[in-house]
Design an enzyme around this catalytic site. Structure first.
Site, short mmCIF file in Angstrom:
data_model
loop_
_atom_site.label_atom_id
_atom_site.label_comp_id
_atom_site.label_asym_id
_atom_site.label_seq_id
_atom_site.Cartn_x
_atom_site.Cartn_y
_atom_site.Cartn_z
N SER A 141 6.35 -9.75 -18.37
CA SER A 141 7.06 -10.64 -19.29
C SER A 141 6.05 -11.68 -19.74
CB SER A 141 8.21 -11.34 -18.56
OG SER A 141 8.73 -12.42 -19.31
N TYR A 154 12.15 -16.21 -11.22
CA TYR A 154 11.79 -15.07 -12.07
C TYR A 154 10.32 -15.13 -12.46
CZ TYR A 154 11.77 -11.94 -16.13
OH TYR A 154 11.48 -10.95 -17.02
#
Length: 281
Positions: A141, A154
């Site tokens: 990501s 995360y």
């Protein structure tokens, strides 16, 4: 023993994983599309049928946080096809919250799926990727490069994956395995909705962080209004699978490239802090 190249993709029931499975099959790969619950394969099979590539997609159960499941799946693929040419680590889970709001169990759960699950699949696959001189691709990501407010756990997990793969890449290259990470930004997929966020309840429980959380939610909601599609993000994965000399770090959009570029040129951290402070004010 099949001569068709075989790729195993985790988390293929929805979103980027589903789109990558269909696109890889269209590009000529035999795709082992894995998911925790194979009863959720209908959407992928429908997409594959519409694209005329259903015969190139095989559904298998794989839970990345269950070591026995990982081992059994990888061994079954090699037993059935005689080879494993590529792996796409795509399975992941998000978690919104900051230090005082997340229980340790929440943080560990995010790390299990996003980091330890990737490590487990990688370890199981590497002997077979060495044999095929294959590819190891991991969907991280932009949050694996730039720390983002209210994504503490995360981003920590995605940072860990990027560090693991960046360290592994030169070593894997000595035995013929090319390693890449794929860095999407905002993607219009089921990933966000799967978190089942109760925003009013989150705001009610945020205490002193309520103004910052409210600002973050407003900014993030707006960003997903211009998000790229899962198919667009998946195209970067398949291009990396097919590339003769794949890059280590691949962003899936111009926005993602600019965003990641801010961090990679930010020696003292001030540019990123100036950027993300605006998300919570």
């Amino acid at each position: 023993m099949s001569e068709t190249k075989t790729v195993l993709i985790t988390g293929a029931s929805t979103g980027i994983g589903l789109a990558a499975a269909a696109a890889a099959a269209e590009s000529g790969w035999h795709v082992i599309a894995t998911m925790r619950d194979t009863a959720k394969a209908d959407k992928l099979l429908k997409a594959a049928g519409q694209a005329g590539v259903a015969e190139r997609i095989e559904i298998k159960a794989l839970d990345v946080i269950d070591p026995a499941s990982v081992t059994a799946c990888v061994e079954a693929v090699v037993a059935d096809h005689g080879r494993l040419d590529a792996v796409v680590n795509n399975a992941g889970a998000g978690r919104v919250g900051t230090a005082e709001q997340l229980a340790m169990a929440d943080v560990r759960a995010v790390m299990e799926v996003n980091y330890f699950g990737v490590v487990a699949v990688t370890r199981a696959a590497m002997p077979h990727l060495r044999a095929s001189q294959g590819r190891l691709i991991t969907v991280t990501s932009v949050g694996g490069v730039v720390g983002q407010p209210f994504n503490d756990a995360y981003c920590a997990a995605k940072f860990a994956v990027e560090g693991y793969m960046e360290s592994l890449a030169p070593v894997a290259a000595t035995v013929g395995v090319r390693v890449s990470v794929i860095e999407p930004g905002a993607v219009a997929s089921e990933f966000v909705s799967s978190q089942q966020l109760d925003i009013p309840a989150m705001l009610e429980a945020a205490g002193p962080y309520r103004p910052a959380l409210q600002a973050y939610i407003a900014r993030t909601t707006a960003s997903f209004g211009t998000a790229q599609t899962a198919a667009d993000a998946a195209a970067s994965i398949v291009a990396t699978l097919d590339a003769e000399q794949p890059a280590f770090r691949v962003q899936t959009s111009d926005w993602a490239r600019a965003f990641v570029g801010t961090k990679l040129a930010d020696v003292d951290g001030s540019a990123v802090q100036n950027l993300t402070e605006g998300w919570v004010r």
